[in-house]
Design a protein around this motif. Structure first.
Motif, PDB file in Angstrom:
ATOM      1  N   ALA A  39     -26.175  18.545  26.256  1.00 39.56           N
ATOM      2  CA  ALA A  39     -26.870  20.036  26.137  1.00 39.56           C
ATOM      3  C   ALA A  39     -28.165  20.104  25.291  1.00 39.56           C
ATOM      4  O   ALA A  39     -28.909  20.844  25.761  1.00 39.56           O
ATOM      5  CB  ALA A  39     -25.793  20.788  25.762  1.00 39.56           C
ATOM      6  N   LYS A  40     -27.963  19.446  24.318  1.00 37.39           N
ATOM      7  CA  LYS A  40     -29.286  19.249  23.415  1.00 37.39           C
ATOM      8  C   LYS A  40     -30.410  18.350  24.346  1.00 37.39           C
ATOM      9  O   LYS A  40     -31.936  19.085  24.289  1.00 37.39           O
ATOM     10  CB  LYS A  40     -29.160  18.250  22.417  1.00 37.39           C
ATOM     11  CG  LYS A  40     -28.287  19.114  21.287  1.00 37.39           C
ATOM     12  CD  LYS A  40     -28.007  18.374  20.024  1.00 37.39           C
ATOM     13  CE  LYS A  40     -27.154  19.136  18.951  1.00 37.39           C
ATOM     14  NZ  LYS A  40     -27.223  18.399  17.734  1.00 37.39           N
ATOM     15  N   VAL A  41     -30.382  17.781  25.233  1.00 41.02           N
ATOM     16  CA  VAL A  41     -31.488  17.117  26.050  1.00 41.02           C
ATOM     17  C   VAL A  41     -31.844  18.288  27.079  1.00 41.02           C
ATOM     18  O   VAL A  41     -32.900  18.330  27.432  1.00 41.02           O
ATOM     19  CB  VAL A  41     -30.856  15.797  26.943  1.00 41.02           C
ATOM     20  CG1 VAL A  41     -31.608  15.489  27.953  1.00 41.02           C
ATOM     21  CG2 VAL A  41     -30.550  14.917  25.774  1.00 41.02           C
ATOM     22  N   ILE A  73     -26.530  23.888  18.673  1.00 37.35           N
ATOM     23  CA  ILE A  73     -25.689  23.199  19.774  1.00 37.35           C
ATOM     24  C   ILE A  73     -24.728  22.252  18.950  1.00 37.35           C
ATOM     25  O   ILE A  73     -25.004  21.397  18.425  1.00 37.35           O
ATOM     26  CB  ILE A  73     -26.282  22.740  21.153  1.00 37.35           C
ATOM     27  CG1 ILE A  73     -27.196  23.582  21.583  1.00 37.35           C
ATOM     28  CG2 ILE A  73     -25.153  22.075  22.029  1.00 37.35           C
ATOM     29  CD1 ILE A  73     -28.108  23.233  22.815  1.00 37.35           C
ATOM     30  N   THR A  74     -23.435  22.558  19.205  1.00 32.25           N
ATOM     31  CA  THR A  74     -22.577  21.789  18.194  1.00 32.25           C
ATOM     32  C   THR A  74     -21.050  21.711  19.005  1.00 32.25           C
ATOM     33  O   THR A  74     -20.899  22.393  20.044  1.00 32.25           O
ATOM     34  CB  THR A  74     -22.384  22.227  16.820  1.00 32.25           C
ATOM     35  OG1 THR A  74     -21.498  21.412  16.075  1.00 32.25           O
ATOM     36  CG2 THR A  74     -21.740  23.549  16.818  1.00 32.25           C
ATOM     37  N   MET A  92     -23.828  27.541  17.927  1.00 31.93           N
ATOM     38  CA  MET A  92     -23.207  27.778  16.749  1.00 31.93           C
ATOM     39  C   MET A  92     -23.735  29.326  16.239  1.00 31.93           C
ATOM     40  O   MET A  92     -25.051  29.425  16.201  1.00 31.93           O
ATOM     41  CB  MET A  92     -23.183  26.885  15.806  1.00 31.93           C
ATOM     42  CG  MET A  92     -23.607  27.290  14.306  1.00 31.93           C
ATOM     43  SD  MET A  92     -23.536  25.851  13.062  1.00 31.93           S
ATOM     44  CE  MET A  92     -25.130  25.188  13.365  1.00 31.93           C
ATOM     45  N   PRO A  93     -22.969  30.347  15.699  1.00 29.50           N
ATOM     46  CA  PRO A  93     -23.686  31.475  15.269  1.00 29.50           C
ATOM     47  C   PRO A  93     -24.380  31.431  14.251  1.00 29.50           C
ATOM     48  O   PRO A  93     -23.969  30.555  13.282  1.00 29.50           O
ATOM     49  CB  PRO A  93     -22.300  32.403  15.356  1.00 29.50           C
ATOM     50  CG  PRO A  93     -21.256  31.730  15.117  1.00 29.50           C
ATOM     51  CD  PRO A  93     -21.449  30.029  15.938  1.00 29.50           C
ATOM     52  N   GLY A  94     -25.136  32.618  13.915  1.00 31.15           N
ATOM     53  CA  GLY A  94     -25.885  32.566  12.663  1.00 31.15           C
ATOM     54  C   GLY A  94     -27.109  31.876  12.560  1.00 31.15           C
ATOM     55  O   GLY A  94     -27.759  31.938  11.450  1.00 31.15           O
ATOM     56  N   GLN A  95     -27.643  31.079  13.571  1.00 31.22           N
ATOM     57  CA  GLN A  95     -29.011  30.335  13.436  1.00 31.22           C
ATOM     58  C   GLN A  95     -30.036  31.418  14.125  1.00 31.22           C
ATOM     59  O   GLN A  95     -29.791  31.747  15.287  1.00 31.22           O
ATOM     60  CB  GLN A  95     -28.962  29.132  13.981  1.00 31.22           C
ATOM     61  CG  GLN A  95     -27.866  28.092  13.326  1.00 31.22           C
ATOM     62  CD  GLN A  95     -28.658  26.862  13.333  1.00 31.22           C
ATOM     63  OE1 GLN A  95     -29.616  26.446  13.972  1.00 31.22           O
ATOM     64  NE2 GLN A  95     -27.819  25.973  12.457  1.00 31.22           N
ATOM     65  N   PRO A 103     -30.839  35.548  17.834  1.00 33.67           N
ATOM     66  CA  PRO A 103     -30.004  34.461  17.589  1.00 33.67           C
ATOM     67  C   PRO A 103     -29.597  33.416  18.581  1.00 33.67           C
ATOM     68  O   PRO A 103     -29.441  33.815  19.354  1.00 33.67           O
ATOM     69  CB  PRO A 103     -29.020  35.108  16.891  1.00 33.67           C
ATOM     70  CG  PRO A 103     -29.217  36.599  16.668  1.00 33.67           C
ATOM     71  CD  PRO A 103     -30.223  36.948  17.621  1.00 33.67           C
ATOM     72  N   SER A 104     -29.430  32.020  17.957  1.00 32.34           N
ATOM     73  CA  SER A 104     -29.170  31.140  19.053  1.00 32.34           C
ATOM     74  C   SER A 104     -27.886  31.380  19.632  1.00 32.34           C
ATOM     75  O   SER A 104     -27.590  31.124  21.041  1.00 32.34           O
ATOM     76  CB  SER A 104     -29.059  29.690  18.524  1.00 32.34           C
ATOM     77  OG  SER A 104     -28.216  29.718  17.390  1.00 32.34           O
TER      78      SER A 104
END
Length: 151
Positions: A39-41, A73-74, A92-95, A103-104
């Protein structure tokens, strides 16, 4: 072959059950890690400065502006549930990115630049499909094949 004594099968099946639980958790952790990496890629389709056109193609993941989305992403730790094991991969919430827009964790709910085609989380779905079709068989072979209790 060892002598069959009372309770041998009960002990063996209990040992197999414990080993199966440990192996299921290990397989899920490996699959979650693979989905997170992919997902990060997928959330890295080039890069550009804030306010400039995105190099990302429609239907692909977004281009990097600040890296906040990719860093968010986690995966969660595996949790035992009534139906088996559960692990979640996502944002993840809050970023919030430094330019202070979306927010992400809410990214997929908005149609931002590069997502005007209506795709929601276009980096996560393909990552899960990749893990399911390519990584899953390899992980199951590596985790479940060796080391089961024997008579």
């Amino acid at each position: 072959m060892p002598e069959l004594r009372p309770g041998l099968f009960a002990e063996l099946f209990a040992a197999i059950g414990v080993a199966g639980e440990a192996k299921a958790r290990e397989a899920l952790v490996r699959l979650g890690d693979a989905a997170e990496r992919q997902a990060k890629v997928n959330a890295s389709s080039g890069s550009h400065a804030w306010g400039t056109p995105t190099p990302a193609r429609p239907g692909s993941g977004p281009a990097i502006i600040s890296g906040t989305l990719r860093r968010s992403i986690t995966r969660t730790e595996p949790v035992r549930t009534m139906g088996g094991w559960e692990l979640k991969v996502g944002t993840m919430p809050g970023q919030v990115p430094p330019y202070g827009r979306t927010p992400s964790s809410r990214y997929g709910l908005y149609l931002e630049t590069g997502l005007r085609n209506g795709a929601i989380y276009p980096f996560l779905g393909p990552a899960v499909r990749f893990v399911r079709t390519t990584v899953l068989p390899q992980v199951f072979q590596a985790v479940f094949r060796p080391g089961w209790p024997r008579l």
